[in-house]
Design an enzyme around this catalytic site. Sequence first.
Site, short mmCIF file in Angstrom:
data_model
loop_
_atom_site.label_atom_id
_atom_site.label_comp_id
_atom_site.label_asym_id
_atom_site.label_seq_id
_atom_site.Cartn_x
_atom_site.Cartn_y
_atom_site.Cartn_z
N GLU A 66 0.83 -1.19 0.00
CA GLU A 66 0.00 0.00 0.00
C GLU A 66 0.88 1.25 0.00
O GLU A 66 1.91 1.31 0.65
CB GLU A 66 -0.91 0.00 1.23
CG GLU A 66 -1.61 -1.35 1.34
CD GLU A 66 -2.83 -1.36 2.21
OE1 GLU A 66 -3.30 -0.27 2.60
OE2 GLU A 66 -3.31 -2.47 2.48
N CYS A 110 3.36 8.39 1.24
CA CYS A 110 3.78 7.43 2.26
C CYS A 110 4.10 6.11 1.58
O CYS A 110 3.26 5.54 0.88
CB CYS A 110 2.66 7.27 3.30
SG CYS A 110 3.09 6.13 4.63
N CYS A 117 5.15 -7.00 8.05
CA CYS A 117 6.21 -6.55 8.95
C CYS A 117 6.42 -7.60 10.03
O CYS A 117 5.47 -8.23 10.49
CB CYS A 117 5.82 -5.22 9.61
SG CYS A 117 7.14 -4.52 10.64
N CYS A 121 4.52 -4.79 16.65
CA CYS A 121 4.00 -3.79 17.59
C CYS A 121 2.52 -4.08 17.83
O CYS A 121 1.77 -4.38 16.90
CB CYS A 121 4.19 -2.39 17.00
SG CYS A 121 5.91 -2.04 16.62
N CYS A 124 -0.45 -2.10 15.91
CA CYS A 124 -0.33 -1.84 14.46
C CYS A 124 -0.95 -2.97 13.64
O CYS A 124 -0.66 -4.14 13.87
CB CYS A 124 1.15 -1.69 14.10
SG CYS A 124 1.44 -1.52 12.33
N CYS A 344 -2.15 6.07 9.62
CA CYS A 344 -1.01 5.37 10.23
C CYS A 344 -1.45 4.07 10.87
O CYS A 344 -2.39 4.03 11.65
CB CYS A 344 -0.38 6.20 11.33
SG CYS A 344 0.29 7.75 10.79
N1 SAH Z 1 7.93 0.41 10.76
C1 SAH Z 1 8.24 1.78 10.87
C2 SAH Z 1 7.51 2.66 9.88
C3 SAH Z 1 6.06 2.30 9.61
S1 SAH Z 1 4.93 2.60 10.93
C4 SAH Z 1 7.98 2.27 12.29
O1 SAH Z 1 7.35 1.55 13.05
O2 SAH Z 1 8.44 3.35 12.65
C5 SAH Z 1 4.78 4.38 10.91
C6 SAH Z 1 4.27 4.99 12.21
O3 SAH Z 1 2.89 4.61 12.43
C7 SAH Z 1 5.03 4.53 13.45
O4 SAH Z 1 5.43 5.65 14.20
C8 SAH Z 1 4.03 3.70 14.21
O5 SAH Z 1 4.27 3.77 15.59
C9 SAH Z 1 2.71 4.34 13.81
N2 SAH Z 1 1.54 3.49 13.98
C10 SAH Z 1 1.46 2.15 13.82
N3 SAH Z 1 0.20 1.72 14.04
C11 SAH Z 1 -0.54 2.82 14.34
C12 SAH Z 1 -1.93 3.04 14.62
N4 SAH Z 1 -2.80 2.03 14.64
N5 SAH Z 1 -2.34 4.30 14.85
C13 SAH Z 1 -1.47 5.33 14.79
N6 SAH Z 1 -0.16 5.19 14.51
C14 SAH Z 1 0.30 3.95 14.29
FE1 SF4 Z 2 6.11 -2.83 11.81
FE2 SF4 Z 2 3.82 -1.56 12.41
FE3 SF4 Z 2 5.74 -1.81 14.27
FE4 SF4 Z 2 6.15 -0.16 12.18
S1 SF4 Z 2 4.57 0.06 13.79
S2 SF4 Z 2 7.60 -1.68 13.03
S3 SF4 Z 2 5.05 -1.30 10.55
S4 SF4 Z 2 4.58 -3.51 13.32
#
Ligand code: SAH
Ligand code: SF4
Length: 355
Positions: A66, A110, A117, A121, A124, A344
């Site tokens: 995406e 983006c 991934c 986290c 996410c 995000c």
């Molecule tokens: N993997 C990298 C970049 C992609 S995620 C990283 O984790 O930094 C990009 C941003 O989106 C990160 O700061 C992450 O903490 C945030 N993010 C992930 N899931 C989210 C959610 N459900 N709501 C808001 N931000 C989120």
């Molecule tokens: Fe991966 Fe989502 Fe964590 Fe970014 S926030 S490192 S995309 S699991």
Amino acid sequence: MAEALYRQWVTDLEAVTTLPQPLRRRLAEAGWTVGRPEIVQIFQSVDGTERYLVECRDAKTAETVETVWMPEGDGGEAGEDSETEASGPRDVPGSAPKSRNKAWSRATICVSSQVGCAVNCQFCLTAKLGLQRNLTAGEIAGQVVSVLNRQGVEVGRDRVNLVFMGMGEPFLNYANFMAAVRLLVREVGLSPQRMTVSTSGIVPGIEQFALEPPDVRPHLAISLNAPNDRVRGEVMPINRKWPIAAILETVRKVRLRPRERVTFEYVLLSGATDRLEDAREVARLVRRSGLPAKVNLIAWNPGPGIPYAMPSPEAVERFRAQLIADGVPTYLRQPRGRDIYAACGQLKRTVEPTA
Ligand code: SAH
Ligand code: SF4
């Protein structure tokens, strides 16, 4: 080839007129093709955001990642933008005025770096996919070219920012990610001063990043997301491998440009990371790091099956006000395209191998 693919945005070997016709024919006969990831589906948000499913084919499968187009950038990146304005390239005086038939005056793309991934986290949606595969450098840069082409972007004139914040962890696909940045800078002609890469804190990746020459190094954002190791270890299990102090120590090795700041992203999870005392602790942590830094707050965007709640607007405002009162430059990243699952942490659903 680079000229054809990255300057002329050609998608067909026959159209690569920079090569003599007999050579093109010989290449085609030998089975060579040229192309880039193709936008196969478009979701349009009421706020102008577009989310694309971009198909990446290899020999066996076609997977989709995406990519998101956000006209007028997003609230949180405004800090980035005004900053790059001060130091980045400017329009050449006397050059033709920008064509005014565009609906936007600046935009942010983006970009995804992996299919899925591996980082896991807890908040996410992309994490739910697990890691399917790394994208190649061509696939990462190609996503951008596909969107530039769709939007009729004039490179060198239009203000387009890139954020490597889509699906995946760029620093777990480091070589391909940086090769893509070099293609985007040297071949496509975009400025690294208008690019930001976000990492969950992969220390060996940050180590390598610190060695990159400034002419191809994007800005750095770290997903902090919690005020201390205890909470961060819960929401981001990777913190047990690379805790906050190790991340900060490595970030200090990055030689920042004049006026450049490191961004700390901070996802606000109701009741878990959005309390007033969390804000105070974050402010202390950022100030003690000694780094020129700013904080980008992101109100958590919901996703199915994820056991968190959105913070109230009051909690978000309270958090922001506390950081500012404690002297930390703080921005609020506005959710873009929530109605089309483009915000995000909402990128996921669309990995259907079609071959
Ligand atoms: N993997 C990298 C970049 C992609 S995620 C990283 O984790 O930094 C990009 C941003 O989106 C990160 O700061 C992450 O903490 C945030 N993010 C992930 N899931 C989210 C959610 N459900 N709501 C808001 N931000 C989120
Ligand atoms: Fe991966 Fe989502 Fe964590 Fe970014 S926030 S490192 S995309 S699991």
